[in-house]
Design a protein around this motif. Structure first.
Motif, PDB file in Angstrom:
ATOM      1  N   MET A   1       0.845  -1.188   0.000  1.00  0.00           N
ATOM      2  CA  MET A   1       0.000   0.000   0.000  1.00  0.00           C
ATOM      3  C   MET A   1       0.888   1.247   0.000  1.00  0.00           C
ATOM      4  O   MET A   1       1.853   1.324   0.758  1.00  0.00           O
ATOM      5  CB  MET A   1      -0.920  -0.006   1.222  1.00  0.00           C
ATOM      6  N   LEU A   2       0.539   2.205  -0.842  1.00  0.00           N
ATOM      7  CA  LEU A   2       1.293   3.446  -0.936  1.00  0.00           C
ATOM      8  C   LEU A   2       1.025   4.305   0.298  1.00  0.00           C
ATOM      9  O   LEU A   2      -0.110   4.381   0.781  1.00  0.00           O
ATOM     10  CB  LEU A   2       0.868   4.189  -2.198  1.00  0.00           C
ATOM     11  N   SER A   3       2.054   4.949   0.840  1.00  0.00           N
ATOM     12  CA  SER A   3       1.909   5.735   2.055  1.00  0.00           C
ATOM     13  C   SER A   3       1.021   6.957   1.815  1.00  0.00           C
ATOM     14  O   SER A   3       0.841   7.414   0.681  1.00  0.00           O
ATOM     15  CB  SER A   3       3.278   6.183   2.558  1.00  0.00           C
ATOM     16  N   GLU A   4       0.504   7.511   2.931  1.00  0.00           N
ATOM     17  CA  GLU A   4      -0.379   8.673   2.833  1.00  0.00           C
ATOM     18  C   GLU A   4       0.324   9.876   2.222  1.00  0.00           C
ATOM     19  O   GLU A   4      -0.276  10.639   1.457  1.00  0.00           O
ATOM     20  CB  GLU A   4      -0.906   9.028   4.229  1.00  0.00           C
ATOM     21  N   GLN A   5       1.608  10.057   2.544  1.00  0.00           N
ATOM     22  CA  GLN A   5       2.299  11.227   2.016  1.00  0.00           C
ATOM     23  C   GLN A   5       2.634  11.077   0.537  1.00  0.00           C
ATOM     24  O   GLN A   5       2.727  12.072  -0.202  1.00  0.00           O
ATOM     25  CB  GLN A   5       3.578  11.514   2.828  1.00  0.00           C
ATOM     26  N   SER A   6       2.832   9.822   0.063  1.00  0.00           N
ATOM     27  CA  SER A   6       3.198   9.625  -1.344  1.00  0.00           C
ATOM     28  C   SER A   6       1.994   9.580  -2.268  1.00  0.00           C
ATOM     29  O   SER A   6       2.106   9.917  -3.454  1.00  0.00           O
ATOM     30  CB  SER A   6       4.007   8.329  -1.495  1.00  0.00           C
ATOM     31  N   THR A   7       0.840   9.168  -1.753  1.00  0.00           N
ATOM     32  CA  THR A   7      -0.334   8.986  -2.622  1.00  0.00           C
ATOM     33  C   THR A   7      -0.713  10.259  -3.371  1.00  0.00           C
ATOM     34  O   THR A   7      -0.871  10.225  -4.607  1.00  0.00           O
ATOM     35  CB  THR A   7      -1.524   8.462  -1.801  1.00  0.00           C
ATOM     36  N   PRO A   8      -0.856  11.407  -2.707  1.00  0.00           N
ATOM     37  CA  PRO A   8      -1.227  12.605  -3.485  1.00  0.00           C
ATOM     38  C   PRO A   8      -0.141  13.048  -4.457  1.00  0.00           C
ATOM     39  O   PRO A   8      -0.445  13.608  -5.526  1.00  0.00           O
ATOM     40  CB  PRO A   8      -1.469  13.671  -2.397  1.00  0.00           C
ATOM     41  N   VAL A  10       1.993  11.023  -6.127  1.00  0.00           N
ATOM     42  CA  VAL A  10       1.924  10.135  -7.284  1.00  0.00           C
ATOM     43  C   VAL A  10       0.692  10.444  -8.114  1.00  0.00           C
ATOM     44  O   VAL A  10       0.745  10.481  -9.354  1.00  0.00           O
ATOM     45  CB  VAL A  10       1.932   8.655  -6.837  1.00  0.00           C
ATOM     46  N   ARG A  11      -0.442  10.711  -7.451  1.00  0.00           N
ATOM     47  CA  ARG A  11      -1.662  11.044  -8.192  1.00  0.00           C
ATOM     48  C   ARG A  11      -1.464  12.316  -9.017  1.00  0.00           C
ATOM     49  O   ARG A  11      -1.880  12.391 -10.181  1.00  0.00           O
ATOM     50  CB  ARG A  11      -2.836  11.221  -7.221  1.00  0.00           C
ATOM     51  N   ALA A  12      -0.805  13.300  -8.438  1.00  0.00           N
ATOM     52  CA  ALA A  12      -0.623  14.577  -9.140  1.00  0.00           C
ATOM     53  C   ALA A  12       0.380  14.474 -10.280  1.00  0.00           C
ATOM     54  O   ALA A  12       0.247  15.172 -11.296  1.00  0.00           O
ATOM     55  CB  ALA A  12      -0.177  15.649  -8.141  1.00  0.00           C
ATOM     56  N   THR A  13       1.388  13.629 -10.118  1.00  0.00           N
ATOM     57  CA  THR A  13       2.452  13.562 -11.125  1.00  0.00           C
ATOM     58  C   THR A  13       2.269  12.417 -12.118  1.00  0.00           C
ATOM     59  O   THR A  13       3.006  12.336 -13.103  1.00  0.00           O
ATOM     60  CB  THR A  13       3.818  13.405 -10.441  1.00  0.00           C
ATOM     61  N   LEU A  14       1.291  11.531 -11.872  1.00  0.00           N
ATOM     62  CA  LEU A  14       1.107  10.373 -12.759  1.00  0.00           C
ATOM     63  C   LEU A  14       0.861  10.781 -14.210  1.00  0.00           C
ATOM     64  O   LEU A  14       1.434  10.169 -15.118  1.00  0.00           O
ATOM     65  CB  LEU A  14      -0.030   9.496 -12.244  1.00  0.00           C
ATOM     66  N   PRO A  15       0.039  11.812 -14.490  1.00  0.00           N
ATOM     67  CA  PRO A  15      -0.134  12.199 -15.907  1.00  0.00           C
ATOM     68  C   PRO A  15       1.177  12.600 -16.578  1.00  0.00           C
ATOM     69  O   PRO A  15       1.446  12.206 -17.723  1.00  0.00           O
ATOM     70  CB  PRO A  15      -1.118  13.370 -15.831  1.00  0.00           C
ATOM     71  N   ALA A  16       2.003  13.377 -15.869  1.00  0.00           N
ATOM     72  CA  ALA A  16       3.269  13.819 -16.467  1.00  0.00           C
ATOM     73  C   ALA A  16       4.238  12.656 -16.634  1.00  0.00           C
ATOM     74  O   ALA A  16       4.893  12.521 -17.675  1.00  0.00           O
ATOM     75  CB  ALA A  16       3.894  14.910 -15.600  1.00  0.00           C
ATOM     76  N   GLY A  60       4.332   0.484 -19.766  1.00  0.00           N
ATOM     77  CA  GLY A  60       2.951   0.131 -19.448  1.00  0.00           C
ATOM     78  C   GLY A  60       2.803  -0.472 -18.066  1.00  0.00           C
ATOM     79  O   GLY A  60       1.859  -0.153 -17.332  1.00  0.00           O
ATOM     80  N   SER A  61       3.736  -1.337 -17.678  1.00  0.00           N
ATOM     81  CA  SER A  61       3.613  -2.005 -16.380  1.00  0.00           C
ATOM     82  C   SER A  61       3.816  -1.027 -15.230  1.00  0.00           C
ATOM     83  O   SER A  61       3.085  -1.063 -14.234  1.00  0.00           O
ATOM     84  CB  SER A  61       4.608  -3.163 -16.288  1.00  0.00           C
ATOM     85  N   ILE A  62       4.798  -0.131 -15.337  1.00  0.00           N
ATOM     86  CA  ILE A  62       5.050   0.832 -14.262  1.00  0.00           C
ATOM     87  C   ILE A  62       3.877   1.798 -14.130  1.00  0.00           C
ATOM     88  O   ILE A  62       3.386   2.064 -13.024  1.00  0.00           O
ATOM     89  CB  ILE A  62       6.359   1.603 -14.516  1.00  0.00           C
ATOM     90  N   ALA A  63       3.414   2.348 -15.255  1.00  0.00           N
ATOM     91  CA  ALA A  63       2.298   3.285 -15.205  1.00  0.00           C
ATOM     92  C   ALA A  63       1.045   2.611 -14.671  1.00  0.00           C
ATOM     93  O   ALA A  63       0.299   3.194 -13.870  1.00  0.00           O
ATOM     94  CB  ALA A  63       2.043   3.868 -16.597  1.00  0.00           C
ATOM     95  N   ALA A  64       0.787   1.373 -15.100  1.00  0.00           N
ATOM     96  CA  ALA A  64      -0.398   0.656 -14.628  1.00  0.00           C
ATOM     97  C   ALA A  64      -0.307   0.366 -13.137  1.00  0.00           C
ATOM     98  O   ALA A  64      -1.286   0.512 -12.399  1.00  0.00           O
ATOM     99  CB  ALA A  64      -0.565  -0.643 -15.408  1.00  0.00           C
ATOM    100  N   PHE A  65       0.873  -0.051 -12.674  1.00  0.00           N
ATOM    101  CA  PHE A  65       1.046  -0.349 -11.261  1.00  0.00           C
ATOM    102  C   PHE A  65       0.822   0.907 -10.419  1.00  0.00           C
ATOM    103  O   PHE A  65       0.120   0.872  -9.397  1.00  0.00           O
ATOM    104  CB  PHE A  65       2.439  -0.921 -11.014  1.00  0.00           C
ATOM    105  N   GLY A  67      -0.897   3.583 -11.213  1.00  0.00           N
ATOM    106  CA  GLY A  67      -2.310   3.948 -11.277  1.00  0.00           C
ATOM    107  C   GLY A  67      -3.169   3.102 -10.362  1.00  0.00           C
ATOM    108  O   GLY A  67      -4.084   3.609  -9.689  1.00  0.00           O
ATOM    109  N   LEU A  68      -2.879   1.809 -10.295  1.00  0.00           N
ATOM    110  CA  LEU A  68      -3.645   0.929  -9.414  1.00  0.00           C
ATOM    111  C   LEU A  68      -3.384   1.234  -7.949  1.00  0.00           C
ATOM    112  O   LEU A  68      -4.296   1.147  -7.116  1.00  0.00           O
ATOM    113  CB  LEU A  68      -3.310  -0.529  -9.727  1.00  0.00           C
ATOM    114  N   LEU A  69      -2.148   1.592  -7.601  1.00  0.00           N
ATOM    115  CA  LEU A  69      -1.848   1.970  -6.216  1.00  0.00           C
ATOM    116  C   LEU A  69      -2.676   3.181  -5.790  1.00  0.00           C
ATOM    117  O   LEU A  69      -3.137   3.270  -4.645  1.00  0.00           O
ATOM    118  CB  LEU A  69      -0.367   2.292  -6.063  1.00  0.00           C
TER     119      LEU A  69
END
Length: 399
Positions: A1-8, A10-16, A60-65, A67-69
């Motif tokens: 499980m991704l930590s609380e501090q990393s989740t936002p 990763v969510r914000a930077t995932l598109p870039a 594809g695998s890194i981005a998918a992983f 995104g699922l986290l």
């Protein structure tokens, strides 16, 4: 499980990161092979590097992983991880190589994204990487325990005791252990890696499904020649077609692969195209040997009957099962069209699927995507559709 501090973060930077991950993968492999050229020569598939498919699969695998986290923080993509872990184990990947990958991957991320990689961003994506890497290391450690050898020690020498030309472009090789010992047990649907020493000294590796009966003392693989001229994509298949003869030995891995037939009595759909017939053959041999009464629907697509490897064997196995049906589709009629066959593309939407069916797919990616889409529209749940990809898994990269 991704930590609380990393989740936002990763969510914000995932598109870039997702938009740049293809370029990151290209830079990563360039750095990795400059540092360790023997990895390209003896481990990575040179054909998939040349055509860019390995870069797409990694991206594809890194981005998918990631995104699922972010989207499903309480679950882990076990199916995706298992498929990667089996492929890694079949290549003899070791846990220390993940540190090497980490070093060059994060250098590539910094090179491509520049100042956007703040310490906070780097820490968040470092967490993503090690969540994925440690999950794979644990899965691979368990896989290495099954065949018995230590981590990465998956290779042994097997003797070729038979060779049969199935079609003009497909040859079967029968393998056994040294001094006539059995090759060993495997689960229906699994594959092995074969390491070939090529004229330039490279030891390239390719995977081939075990297509005989799982309880047979010999292993059988069927190699389809990939024609590409100077393209390295077909260098191992061409070498095996030209040089592998009875009496020779091959360096072969233990069996791996998670597209395996489970026990049970529920109905099955075995759908394949081209050389994707091979794992389905071992499943059919397994079902026939146990006298199954399960409903089994077998679908196979090919270019012509003459290109259909193991056609007669597949028909014979299906006929031996009391509740099995065979549907064949050929792009061209050719000569000797079987009575179970039609001309045209495979059409799953016309099948009368029994309730509770579990589907197994193997073949070219467009074929599997089309069949899977038809099955989902037919009402089959996604968890009931399993697949095997020959080569890099581009399924996620193309979603």
């Amino acid at each position: 499980m991704l930590s609380e501090q990393s989740t936002p973060v990763v969510r914000a930077t995932l598109p870039a990161v997702g938009a740049a991950i293809g370029e990151i993968a290209e830079v990563f492999y360039g750095r990795l092979f400059a540092d360790r050229p023997e990895l390209l020569r003896d481990l990575f598939n040179r054909g998939n590097q040349a055509n860019g498919e390995q870069q797409k699969a990694l991206a594809g695998s890194i981005a998918a992983f990631a995104g699922l986290l972010v989207e499903h923080p309480d679950s882990r993509p076990d199916a995706m991880l298992a498929r990667i872990a089996h492929k890694h184990a079949s290549l003899g990947i070791t846990s220390d190589q993940y540190k090497l990958v980490h070093r060059h991957l994060f250098a590539a991320i910094g090179e491509v994204l520049g100042d956007a990689v703040t310490p906070e961003v780097a820490a968040a994506w470092d967490e993503v990487y090690w969540l994925m890497a440690n999950a794979l290391i644990a899965l691979e450690a368990r896989l290495y325990q099954e065949p018995g050898p230590p981590e990465g020690g998956t290779w042994r020498e097997l003797e070729i005791v038979g060779r049969h030309e199935e079609t003009p472009d497909a040859v079967s090789l029968l393998l056994r252990g040294p001094d006539g010992t059995p090759a060993g047990a495997f689960r229906p649907g699994q594959y092995v890696s074969v390491q070939a020493e090529l004229p330039d000294g490279a030891r390239q590796i390719r995977q081939y499904s075990l297509c005989g009966a799982p309880d047979d003392p010999h292993w059988r693989i069927t190699v389809k020649r990939v024609r590409g001229g100077a393209d390295p994509a077909g260098e191992v298949s061409s070498w095996l077609h030209e040089h592998a003869r009875p009496g020779d030995t091959l360096t072969v891995s233990a069996p791996f692969g998670d597209l395996v037939l489970p026990d049970g009595d529920g109905p099955l759909l075995l759908a394949s195209a081209g050389i994707g017939v091979t794992p389905m053959l071992s499943m059919l041999h397994h079902l026939a040997a146990r006298g199954t009464t399960r409903q089994v629907l077998v679908l196979h697509a090919d270019r012509t009957p003459a290109d259909h490897a193991h056609l007669d064997e597949q028909r014979r196995l299906v006929a031996s099962l009391p509740d099995a049906r065979l549907r064949l589709s050929y792009e061209e009629a050719g000569a000797g069209l079987p009575e179970e066959a039609s001309v045209g593309l495979a059409d799953v939407s016309t099948l009368d699927l029994p309730a509770g069916v579990t589907a197994y797919l193997c073949g070219p990616l467009p074929f599997m995507r089309g069949v899977r889409g038809d099955l989902l529209r037919h009402g089959l749940p996604a968890h009931a559709v399993h697949y095997e990809v020959f080569g890099p898994d581009l399924w996620l990269a193309g979603e």
